[in-house]
Design a protein around this motif. Structure first.
Motif, PDB file in Angstrom:
ATOM      1  N   THR A   1       0.851  -1.339  -0.034  1.00  0.00           N
ATOM      2  CA  THR A   1      -0.078  -0.018   0.100  1.00  0.00           C
ATOM      3  C   THR A   1       0.733   1.114   0.092  1.00  0.00           C
ATOM      4  O   THR A   1       0.276   2.386   0.165  1.00  0.00           O
ATOM      5  N   SER A   2       2.344   0.915  -0.028  1.00  0.00           N
ATOM      6  CA  SER A   2       3.152   1.995  -0.177  1.00  0.00           C
ATOM      7  C   SER A   2       3.906   2.075  -1.025  1.00  0.00           C
ATOM      8  O   SER A   2       4.751   0.806  -1.232  1.00  0.00           O
ATOM      9  N   PRO A   3       4.527   2.976  -1.797  1.00  0.00           N
ATOM     10  CA  PRO A   3       4.170   4.350  -1.568  1.00  0.00           C
ATOM     11  C   PRO A   3       2.860   4.762  -2.548  1.00  0.00           C
ATOM     12  O   PRO A   3       2.446   3.801  -3.054  1.00  0.00           O
ATOM     13  N   SER A   4       2.299   5.739  -1.990  1.00  0.00           N
ATOM     14  CA  SER A   4       1.023   6.046  -2.716  1.00  0.00           C
ATOM     15  C   SER A   4       1.226   6.459  -4.181  1.00  0.00           C
ATOM     16  O   SER A   4       2.388   7.043  -4.596  1.00  0.00           O
TER      17      SER A   4
ATOM     18  N   GLY B   1      -1.419   7.604  -5.998  1.00  0.00           N
ATOM     19  CA  GLY B   1      -2.702   8.483  -6.194  1.00  0.00           C
ATOM     20  C   GLY B   1      -3.845   7.984  -6.340  1.00  0.00           C
ATOM     21  O   GLY B   1      -4.121   6.861  -6.298  1.00  0.00           O
TER      22      GLY B   1
ATOM     23  N   ARG C   1      -4.916   0.857  -7.917  1.00  0.00           N
ATOM     24  CA  ARG C   1      -3.522   0.750  -7.781  1.00  0.00           C
ATOM     25  C   ARG C   1      -2.796   0.073  -8.977  1.00  0.00           C
ATOM     26  O   ARG C   1      -1.891   0.446  -9.401  1.00  0.00           O
TER      27      ARG C   1
ATOM     28  N   VAL D   1       6.086   5.457  -9.498  1.00  0.00           N
ATOM     29  CA  VAL D   1       5.235   6.602  -8.700  1.00  0.00           C
ATOM     30  C   VAL D   1       5.059   7.964  -9.559  1.00  0.00           C
ATOM     31  O   VAL D   1       6.109   8.464  -9.764  1.00  0.00           O
TER      32      VAL D   1
ATOM     33  N   GLU E   1       2.805  12.543  -6.968  1.00  0.00           N
ATOM     34  CA  GLU E   1       2.861  11.967  -5.506  1.00  0.00           C
ATOM     35  C   GLU E   1       4.460  12.302  -5.070  1.00  0.00           C
ATOM     36  O   GLU E   1       4.736  11.511  -3.918  1.00  0.00           O
TER      37      GLU E   1
END
Length: 263
Positions: free
Chosen positions: A62-65, A67, A71, A202, A206
């Motif tokens: 769930t990381s990094p985001s 946006g 996903r 990413v 973000e």
């Protein structure tokens, strides 16, 4: 001493040999270049295994985001952009740098293939490798639940082709001006930097602070943003395409001016 041939001994006339057509020469060299890239374990690691690991890792965490949006839908276009950078830039820079060091480029440049044919073959070989990457990683993405916008596929193809042009030109610029050992180090370092800070996997929106603003001007973010707009939203991202075309034009002009076939 050898005796002279009798006057009655027939002598076969010399038959002039002509080179194969340019298209056949380029395709033959492209097949060789693609085979070399795929047989090289290090390049195969960078071109297929690492992007696959990145895709699975991003999907499972769930990381990094990444946006807004699903996903996996946001991750796959970024990983495809990473594939282009791996094949068109990192792999081509390293292979060309060492071909230059060992005088392979100089010898090929004076064959019927010619310098222009050699560069064309490298671009075609890169596209062949990228086709394999898209099939493998696109299939992996579909297995993980990726739902691309079908309307955006033609736009994605445009970005893949222009992105390949851009990063092959950058690879030739690097490989044609720097010694092979430095090319090896720089190509891998740039790959890591673009992965982390280049707005590839990413999205640049973000990234922290001013990093995202700088990334917007990089070809990596232009390629990734364009693929995300195409495959997530089904739209043509004109600003991203302009960024890519600008880099492609400048890198091509510089490579044509400064590329050296001898180390």
């Amino acid at each position: 001493m050898t005796a002279d041939l009798p006057a009655s001994t027939p002598v076969a006339p010399l038959t002039p040999r002509t080179a194969a057509p340019a298209r056949r020469r380029v395709l033959a060299q492209a097949r060789f270049e693609a085979g070399t890239l795929l047989r090289n374990g290090e390049q195969l690691l960078v071109s297929l295994l690492l992007p696959a690991m990145v895709l699975v890792g991003v999907h499972a965490s769930t990381s990094p985001s990444l946006g807004p949006g699903r996903r996996i839908d946001v991750a796959v276009p970024g990983v495809l952009a990473l594939c282009v950078i791996s094949s068109a830039f990192t792999s081509q820079a390293i292979s060309t740098g060492f071909d230059r060091r060992y005088s392979v480029l100089r010898y090929l440049g004076v064959t019927p293939l010619g310098r222009g044919g050699l560069i064309a073959a490298k671009v075609v070989a890169t596209l062949l490798v990228e086709l394999l990457q898209v099939v493998v990683l696109g299939g992996l993405g579909l297995a993980l639940g990726w739902q691309p916008s079908l309307a955006g596929i033609p736009y994605a193809v445009v970005f893949l082709v222009v992105g390949t042009w851009t990063f092959v030109a950058l690879a030739l610029l690097l490989a044609g001006t720097v010694r092979a050992e430095a090319v090896l180090a720089l190509a891998n370092l740039i790959w890591v930097l673009l992965l982390v800070l280049g707005g590839v996997v990413v999205p640049r929106t973000e990234l922290p602070g001013s990093v995202g603003g700088v990334a917007a001007l990089l070809p990596s973010a232009g390629l990734a943003d364009g693929l995300r707009s195409a495959l997530v939203l089904g739209r043509l991202n004109v600003p991203a395409l302009v960024v890519l075309l600008g880099w492609a034009t400048i890198a091509t002009a510089l490579a044509a001016r400064f590329f050296r076939f001898d180390d």
